[in-house]
Design an enzyme around this catalytic site. Sequence first.
Site, PDB file in Angstrom:
ATOM      1  CG  HIS A 118     -18.187  26.747  32.559  1.00 52.96           C
ATOM      2  ND1 HIS A 118     -17.216  26.019  31.925  1.00 52.96           N
ATOM      3  CD2 HIS A 118     -19.263  26.740  31.733  1.00 52.96           C
ATOM      4  CE1 HIS A 118     -17.683  25.594  30.751  1.00 52.96           C
ATOM      5  NE2 HIS A 118     -18.919  26.014  30.610  1.00 52.96           N
TER       6      HIS A 118
ATOM      7  CB  SER B 286     -19.933  23.770  28.526  1.00 55.40           C
ATOM      8  OG  SER B 286     -19.139  24.844  28.138  1.00 55.40           O
TER       9      SER B 286
ATOM     10  CG  ASN C  63     -23.177  25.955  23.249  1.00 53.36           C
ATOM     11  OD1 ASN C  63     -23.150  24.769  22.977  1.00 53.36           O
ATOM     12  ND2 ASN C  63     -22.624  26.447  24.327  1.00 53.36           N
TER      13      ASN C  63
ATOM     14  CG  ASP D  47     -14.113  25.180  32.592  1.00 48.72           C
ATOM     15  OD1 ASP D  47     -14.711  26.170  33.056  1.00 48.72           O
ATOM     16  OD2 ASP D  47     -14.588  24.462  31.695  1.00 48.72           O
TER      17      ASP D  47
END
Length: 415
Positions: free
Chosen positions: A103, A264, A199, A65
Site C-alpha cells: 500500500h 487511498s 470507502n 503508511d
Amino acid sequence: MRARRLALLFGAVVVVCGVSAAPLGGVGAARADSIRDMEYWLGDYGFSSAWGTTKGAGATVAVIDTGIDGSVAELQGAVVDGTDVSGIGSADGQTPVGESSDHGTMVASLIAGRGTGGGNGVIGVAPEASLLSISVALGTGSVGSDEQIAHAVRWAVDHGADVINMSLTRNSLDWPQSWDDAFSYAFDHDVVVVAAAGNRGSGTTEVGAPATIPGVVAVAGVDRAGEASFDASSQGITIAVAAPSEQLVGVVPGGGYVLWDGTSGAAPLVSGLAALVTSAYPDLDAANVINRIIATAVPKGDPVPGPIYGYGLIDADQAVTAEVAPVTANPIGDLAAWIATYRPASGGGSLDSLVIPPPEATEPPAAAPAGRGDRPEVYNLMHWAVPLGLLLGFLILMATLALGAVSHFRGLLHK
C-alpha cells in the site's frame, strides 16, 4: 482481486483506504508509454499543465503508511528520510510492513513517482517532490495503533514535512486525545495534513478520523467521469475536495504495477497538489496552501461545499496559477478552537460534540428567600404546612374534649 481488509485496531478499526487492486501482468514488455497513458488524471485534472509552473521541487511529503520501497525504479532518489513507528519495520521506514505491505509504495508512486525514463513507468503528480517514509503496522505492530499515528505525525513534523498524507481511516468519527496533541503540533508548524475519506466498499459508511479532524483536508473519490464513486468514497460534512479514486495505476514493492481503486489513491493526488502549491509559493502558510486548493476546485454538487464533493473537483493548474485572495485562518476548521470548546465538556473527540446544547431556561425557578437555603419547597413545608397541621390538630383535640364533656354532663342530669 478484491482488496483485503488491511489493518484492524482494537475497539475501532483503522484501515488503509484502498478498495481493490489488480496486477497489470505483462506491462513491463508493453510499449514505453502504456503505463503513462493510463494516468488520465495528469491531463484531466490539470497536473500536466501545472508542471509548466512547478513539479514540486523543494516540497516534502510525509507518507504515513505501510512503508515505501524506495528501491523501485520510479522512486529511486525520492525518499530522503524515514522511520518505523510500528516496532516491526526497519529504521529507515523503507521495509513494507503490515497485512497489505504494498500500500505505502502504491501511494508514494502517485505523489512523487519519477517514471523510469523515456516516458516509461508511473510518474507522480509532483515528480520532483521529496518523500518521508513512516511505516506503520496498524493492529499488528508492537505499538498500539493510535500511538503509532500520534508518533508518526510528530516525527513527520520534526523532520521537515510540508505535507502529510494519510491514506487510512479509524472508521469512527472520534479520535483519541493523543491525536489532539499530534495534529495540533502539525498545524502549529504549518504542515498540511491530507486524509482519505474512506470507502463504502470496505465498510466505511461515513467519513472517519483523521478525515473528521478540523483542519485536515478530507478527500472524497470520484470515477473517471468525475462522478462520486459509490464503492470508493464515503461521504460526510468534513469533505474538502474530491479527486480520482478509480482506475488508478501504482507501483508495488519490488517493481511492477497494479490497477487500483479507493480514496487511498485520491488522497495522494491531493497531497501531491499541496506539494505543487508549496513549491510554487514557498512563503505561503498551510492555511493558504489549503485555501488555494479549495478556492480553485471546480464546484460540483449542491450545496457547495457539500458532503459528497466538498468544494469540488481539484484543478491543479488553477491551484498554482490563479489569483486567490489570502486568508488568515485555515478555511476548513480550527482544531485548537474545537478542543477548547468541546474537549473539556465532552471528554471525547466526537463530532457529536458539535451539537449545540439547548438554551438555558429563560425563566429560572424562584430563588429561596434569603438565608433559607436552596430548596424553596422545604421552606414552604416548614413555614406553612407544619404550623397549619399543628393548629388543625389542636382544634380537633379541643373539639373532641368538648364533645366528651357535654356527654359527661348529660349523663349526670339523667341520673
